[in-house]
Each structure stands twice: as structure tokens, then as C-alpha cells.
Design a protein around this motif. Structure first.
Motif, short mmCIF file in Angstrom:
data_model
loop_
_atom_site.label_atom_id
_atom_site.label_comp_id
_atom_site.label_asym_id
_atom_site.label_seq_id
_atom_site.Cartn_x
_atom_site.Cartn_y
_atom_site.Cartn_z
N ASP A 174 1.23 -0.85 -0.01
CA ASP A 174 -0.21 0.12 -0.24
C ASP A 174 0.84 1.62 0.06
OD1 ASP A 174 -2.66 -1.37 -0.01
OD2 ASP A 174 -1.80 -1.82 1.99
N PHE A 175 2.01 1.06 0.12
CA PHE A 175 2.81 2.64 0.52
C PHE A 175 4.26 2.17 -0.54
CE2 PHE A 175 0.85 1.65 4.00
CZ PHE A 175 0.16 3.42 3.94
N GLY A 176 4.09 2.17 -2.27
CA GLY A 176 5.06 1.60 -3.23
C GLY A 176 5.51 0.58 -3.41
N LEU A 177 5.49 -0.49 -2.55
CA LEU A 177 6.27 -1.54 -3.34
C LEU A 177 5.95 -2.29 -3.73
CD1 LEU A 177 8.90 -1.26 0.10
CD2 LEU A 177 9.09 -0.22 -2.52
N PRO A 178 6.14 -3.84 -4.44
CA PRO A 178 5.46 -5.11 -5.05
C PRO A 178 5.55 -5.74 -4.11
CG PRO A 178 6.95 -4.24 -6.57
CD PRO A 178 7.33 -3.18 -5.31
N GLN A 179 5.08 -5.72 -2.75
CA GLN A 179 5.87 -7.09 -2.24
C GLN A 179 4.76 -7.29 -0.47
OE1 GLN A 179 9.07 -8.30 2.08
NE2 GLN A 179 8.88 -6.41 0.65
N ASN A 180 4.22 -8.14 -0.81
CA ASN A 180 2.76 -8.98 0.50
C ASN A 180 3.68 -8.97 1.79
OD1 ASN A 180 0.82 -9.52 2.02
ND2 ASN A 180 0.84 -11.61 1.22
N ARG A 181 3.65 -7.33 2.48
CA ARG A 181 3.98 -7.80 3.86
C ARG A 181 3.75 -6.80 4.27
NH1 ARG A 181 9.88 -8.98 4.64
NH2 ARG A 181 10.56 -7.62 6.51
N ASP A 182 2.56 -7.61 5.85
CA ASP A 182 2.47 -6.66 6.99
C ASP A 182 3.01 -7.19 7.75
OD1 ASP A 182 -0.12 -6.57 5.99
OD2 ASP A 182 -1.13 -8.82 5.80
N ARG A 183 2.65 -5.69 8.56
CA ARG A 183 3.82 -5.17 9.92
C ARG A 183 2.67 -4.72 10.80
NH1 ARG A 183 5.81 -9.02 7.98
NH2 ARG A 183 8.53 -9.60 7.96
N VAL A 184 3.04 -5.18 11.87
CA VAL A 184 2.69 -4.56 12.62
C VAL A 184 3.79 -2.96 13.20
CG1 VAL A 184 1.67 -3.72 15.47
CG2 VAL A 184 1.20 -6.02 14.35
N PHE A 185 2.88 -1.58 13.57
CA PHE A 185 2.95 0.00 14.03
C PHE A 185 2.29 0.20 14.94
CE2 PHE A 185 5.13 -0.86 9.68
CZ PHE A 185 6.02 -0.16 9.55
N ILE A 186 2.49 0.10 15.84
CA ILE A 186 2.44 1.00 17.39
C ILE A 186 3.47 2.62 17.13
CG2 ILE A 186 2.97 0.94 19.91
CD1 ILE A 186 3.03 -2.89 19.62
N VAL A 187 2.07 3.28 17.66
CA VAL A 187 2.89 4.55 17.22
C VAL A 187 2.50 5.08 18.77
CG1 VAL A 187 2.75 7.13 16.71
CG2 VAL A 187 3.11 5.21 15.00
N GLY A 188 3.02 5.73 19.87
CA GLY A 188 2.64 6.49 20.69
C GLY A 188 3.24 7.78 20.74
N ILE A 189 2.38 8.51 21.36
CA ILE A 189 2.51 10.20 21.71
C ILE A 189 2.65 10.39 23.42
CG2 ILE A 189 2.24 12.66 21.32
CD1 ILE A 189 1.31 11.45 18.21
N ARG A 190 3.53 11.52 23.53
CA ARG A 190 4.12 11.76 25.14
C ARG A 190 2.07 12.51 25.28
NH1 ARG A 190 8.31 14.17 26.07
NH2 ARG A 190 7.35 16.27 26.25
N ASN A 191 1.95 12.38 26.30
CA ASN A 191 0.24 12.20 26.66
C ASN A 191 0.71 14.17 27.58
OD1 ASN A 191 0.84 11.94 29.16
ND2 ASN A 191 0.01 10.07 29.24
N ASP A 192 1.90 14.47 27.95
CA ASP A 192 2.00 15.96 27.47
C ASP A 192 1.30 17.20 26.82
OD1 ASP A 192 4.21 15.37 26.90
OD2 ASP A 192 4.54 16.60 28.88
N GLU A 194 0.64 19.06 23.11
CA GLU A 194 -1.30 19.68 23.12
C GLU A 194 -1.89 18.59 22.07
OE1 GLU A 194 -2.86 23.14 21.10
OE2 GLU A 194 -0.71 23.27 21.18
N LYS A 195 -1.28 17.93 20.85
CA LYS A 195 -1.70 17.12 19.75
C LYS A 195 -1.93 15.56 20.27
CE LYS A 195 -2.37 20.90 16.79
NZ LYS A 195 -1.73 21.15 14.76
N TYR A 196 -1.76 15.17 21.74
CA TYR A 196 -1.38 13.88 22.16
C TYR A 196 -2.07 12.82 20.98
CZ TYR A 196 -4.18 13.07 25.60
OH TYR A 196 -5.08 13.59 27.03
N GLN A 197 -3.52 13.10 20.98
CA GLN A 197 -4.15 12.27 20.79
C GLN A 197 -4.69 12.62 19.29
OE1 GLN A 197 -7.96 13.43 23.72
NE2 GLN A 197 -7.50 11.16 24.70
#
Length: 455
Positions: A174-192, A194-197
């Protein structure tokens, strides 16, 4: 409630003095591998303050690509379990946490595997350094129902130490590569912040090059529009439930699998490539069909005795079965039953598991262990499954019009730049790329993050 990871003992201290250069943001590269995360983040203006990698060969490739006189004071953090303190003022921590404990290939051992416990150190270091954000990557198996409790534990601990945490399974295709590669991405933003959510994962790009578009050896091959076929013609009335999103129910497959345990319209059996009579082919297909019948045993695949065959083919003679043994298609078990010589799917036949056509939309997932996959160097076109299979054998398999996957191919399939200096040994480089993160996915995940955090 006290955090599960708060009792980790003190570790070896590392020096924290380094030269800071003017960049948009700073980051730490954990489980750095050969630098997939780093390529993407540096492209977006990031400066790496330190990297952690214990594989000496991967670390050498990383250093020859990224460490020079401009950043020679950058900290080599070494073993993550021995890191006590990270450099101050980190904007982002990234890393591809070892995935084997959560993958099928790694036997799904999770936290029982010592590599699974490395998540404890990841969370400890995030808690200690309190970066503005983090991005971690892992195999999609971490999100499987069997591992969901483990994923929830990781997410809860990261939330407990002060972060708004989101996750999603993203595919390199889905990002321009002809490879079937599913991966979990975990993103965290510090909750102090302003736009952390407000973080949202990137949407698919809708840019889909074919395999031939990125491999130099295939540049001159022309794409031919595939014919649409009725599912009854392709699957004889029963569409297999295991088909992926990249296999269409009204088109011929873009690959051929060598296996005596399957029977799809692009499956090549040993009796297709060894001279056999129509009668022998019927006997082989009989074993293929009935080997999984519970009538003949509780295993996933059961050998059949002469008596079992006679129940299905009354006029069969033992000499016919023994002739297939001579041809090394069947073999006799200790209790005088017959099973296929090629009895494991991924082993393939004659050291080939899969040949992908150059006109394919997608290449299978690159892995560290490697697979017996090849790419055809000519294309074929047919209007019927039987013609398609015969053309493949005649135009591709028999004249050996196929090539193995090389490190150069793997480099492109993972989205690394063309000037990337990979390991000189092809097999080592392929393993390293199989362990790497697809660069464009990291780039777009990070772009969305930089919209949110105040750099």
C-alpha cells in the motif's frame, strides 16, 4: 498499580556526550539492523543520536552506510539489555523489535522466548528517557488472536508510562512496493503534548508498481491484460479459503507453487515434471485427495496402504504403487504404507517452492530465513488454467527461464535506496533485508507523526 517493568535492575552506564547538528528532530534507533528506520527518518530531517544493534554483521553494514566523520561521535549503544541511560532531549525512539517470538516461523512463543522479553527493555528505556513519541514495528503475528493478550499488555504498559498509543497493521504494497508484507506499527505520543490524541496512520498511496517495474532484468517485458474467468473454471466450484487479498477469484494466479500436497490451478506436482502415465497421475491425485481423510488417521497428512488404495481404486495393483516409488514420487513407510517423497510444503520440489511471474502485482514476503522463491524472466498468457500450466512448464520451467532472488532484488523490494551498500555476501545480505523494515512505510508513518508533535 506498579508497572510490570519498573523493577528492572540497573544496567551499565554509557557516555552521553555528543555533537548536536542542526536538524528538525532527533531520534534513537533501537534494534537498528541495517538502517531501514534511519533511512526514512533522515530523509525527513531527523538526526540519529545513537543506535543499538547486537548483530555484528548488520552493525558493520549500518556503520559503513551511516557513520562518517560528520557523526563519528554518535553513540553506539550496543546490547539494549545493558543500556542504562539514553541521550537527553530525544524527540523520537524507533525500532523493529525482534519479531520471531510472534511469528509462525518462530513458533509463536511470545514472552516465553528471550527475544520477546526485549519489549521489557524497550518500555524501560521509553519510560526513562520520555521522548516526545515512538514508533515500533513487529510482525503481524503480534496482532493475531493467539498473541492479542501480549499485544494488549505491551500497549497497556506504554500507556501506563504516559503515552497515547495507537497501532495498525500496514502492508508494504500500500506504500509503493510490490511486496506482500504485513507489519504491526505501534505509535505513541507523550500525553502532555497538545495534540497527543490526534495521530492517524497514513492512507494507502494507490501507487502499485509490478515486480517487473523495479527489477532491471525484467524491464523489457510487456504486460498483457489478463482474461477474466469464471470461478468454477479456476477452482472447479470450490474457492480455497486461504487465498490472500492479492489473489483474484476471476483471474489466473501470478505464481506457480511446486508442491505435492496442494492442487490449485497453478500448482506443479512432481508427476507433472517426471514422466508419468495418465493412470499414474490418477493414483497420485488419489493420495493427494485422501491423505487428509480422518478415515485413514488423525494426522494432517496420512500415508495410505494398498488396501486403502483398493477401496478407492478397486483394480489397482501393488506394482503400480511400487513403480511410483521407483520414480521417487511415493515412498514406503515403516508400516508398508505409501506417502509422498515431497511431504513438506515449503521444501518444494527440486529445490524450488515458488516461481513468480514478472507481470505479478506482488512478491511474497521477504524473510530472514529465506524461501526457495524465484522470478521468471519471461511472461506467459493463456485463456484457460490447463493451457496456462502447460505454457509455464514449456516456456519457463523446462528451459529454466527463471532466476533466484538476489540481494539487489531484496534491496529494491524493501524500498532501500539504489546506492545502499549491502553486505558483500549475497545470502547474508538477503537475510538482513528479510529482517529489515520497508522504508516507505516508515517514511509515511513518520510524516503523519511529525504533523502532530511539536518539533
Amino acid at each position: 498499580m506498579k508497572s510490570l517493568f519498573s523493577t528492572i535492575s540497573k544496567q551499565i552506564e554509557l557516555p552521553l556526550q555528543l555533537v548536536i547538528y542542526p536538524n528538525k528532530f532527533t531520534f534513537i534507533d533501537l534494534f537498528a539492523g541495517i538502517g531501514g528506520f534511519r533511512i526514512a527518518l533522515e530523509k525527513l530531517g531527523g538526526q540519529c543520536l545513537g543506535y543499538s544493534e547486537i548483530d555484528k554483521q548488520a552493525s558493520k553494514v549500518y556503520q559503513q552506510n551511516f557513520i562518517n566523520y560528520l557523526n563519528k561521535n554518535e553513540i553506539e549503544l550496543g546490547d539494549i539489555t545493558k543500556i542504562n541511560q539514553l541521550p537527553i532531549n530525544i524527540d523520537i525512539i524507533v525500532g523493529g523489535v525482534p519479531c520471531q517470538p510472534w511469528s509462525v516461523a518462530g513458533c509463536l512463543r511470545g514472552f516465553e522466548d528471550p527475544r520477546g522479553k526485549l519489549w521489557f527493555d524497550v518500555i524501560r528505556l521509553v519510560n526513562q528517557s520520555q521522548p516526545k513519541a515512538f514508533i515500533f514495528e513487529n510482525v503481524s503475528g503480534l496482532a493475531n488472536p493467539k498473541n492479542r493478550d501480549n499485544l494488549e499488555l505491551i500497549l497497556n504498559e506504554l500507556t501506563h508510562i504516559g503515552y497515547c498509543v495507537k497501532w495498525k497493521v500496514l502492508n508494504a504494497y500500500d506504500f509503493g512496493l510490490p511486496q506482500n508484507r504485513d507489519r504491526v506499527f505501534i505509535v505513541g505520543i507523550r500525553n502532555d503534548l497538545e495534540k497527543y490524541q490526534e495521530y492517524n496512520f497514513p492512507h494507502p498511496l494507490n501507487i502499485h508498481p509490478k515486480v517487473l517495474d523495479i527489477l532491471d532484468e525484467l524491464k523489457n517485458i510487456k504486460c498483457v491484460e489478463k482474461v477474466k474467468l469464471d470461478a468454477d473454471i479456476l477452482f472447479k466450484g470450490a474457492i480455497p479459503p486461504s487465498r490472500t487479498r492479492f489473489q483474484k477469484d476471476d483471474e489466473l494466479n501470478d505464481f506457480f507453487i511446486f508442491s505435492d500436497l496442494r492442487n490449485g490451478h497453478t500448482t506443479i506436482h512432481s508427476w507433472d515434471i517426471i514422466k508419468t502415465s495418465d493412470r499414474e497421475k490418477i493414483i497420485c491425485l488419489t493420495l493427494l485427495k485422501y491423505r487428509r481423510s480422518k478415515k485413514y488417521g488423525e494426522k494432517d497428512g496420512n500415508p495410505l496402504s494398498l488396501e486403502n488404495f483398493q477401496e478407492i481404486i478397486p483394480d489397482i495393483d501393488i506394482n503400480e504403487l511400487n513403480e511410483l516409488v521407483k520414480k521417487q514420487i511415493f515412498r514406503l513407510t515403516a508400516d508398508n504404507k505409501y506417502e509422498f517423497v515431497n511431504s513438506k510444503n515449503m521444501t518444494g520440489i527440486n529445490d524450488i517452492y515458488r516461481i513468480i511471474l514478472p507481470t505479478a502485482d506482488i512478491f511474497p514476503t521477504l524473510t530472514a530465513t529465506g524461501a526457495k522463491d524465484y522470478i521468471a524472466t519471461v511472461s506467459i498468457h493463456a485463456n484457460h488454467p490447463e493451457d496456462y500450466k502447460n505454457l509455464f512448464l514449456e516456456k519457463i520451467y523446462q528451459p529454466k527461464k527463471y532466476i533466484p532472488i538476489t540481494a539487489k532484488h531484496a534491496c529494491k523490494l524493501q524500498g532501500f535506496p539504489t546506492d545502499f551498500e549491502y553486505h558483500p555476501k549475497n545470502e547474508v545480505a538477503k537475510k538482513q533485508f528479510g529482517n529489515a523494515v520497508p522504508v516507505p512505510v516508515v517514511e509515511y508513518v513518520t510524516k503523519e507523526l511529525l504533523k502532530i508533535i511539536d518539533i
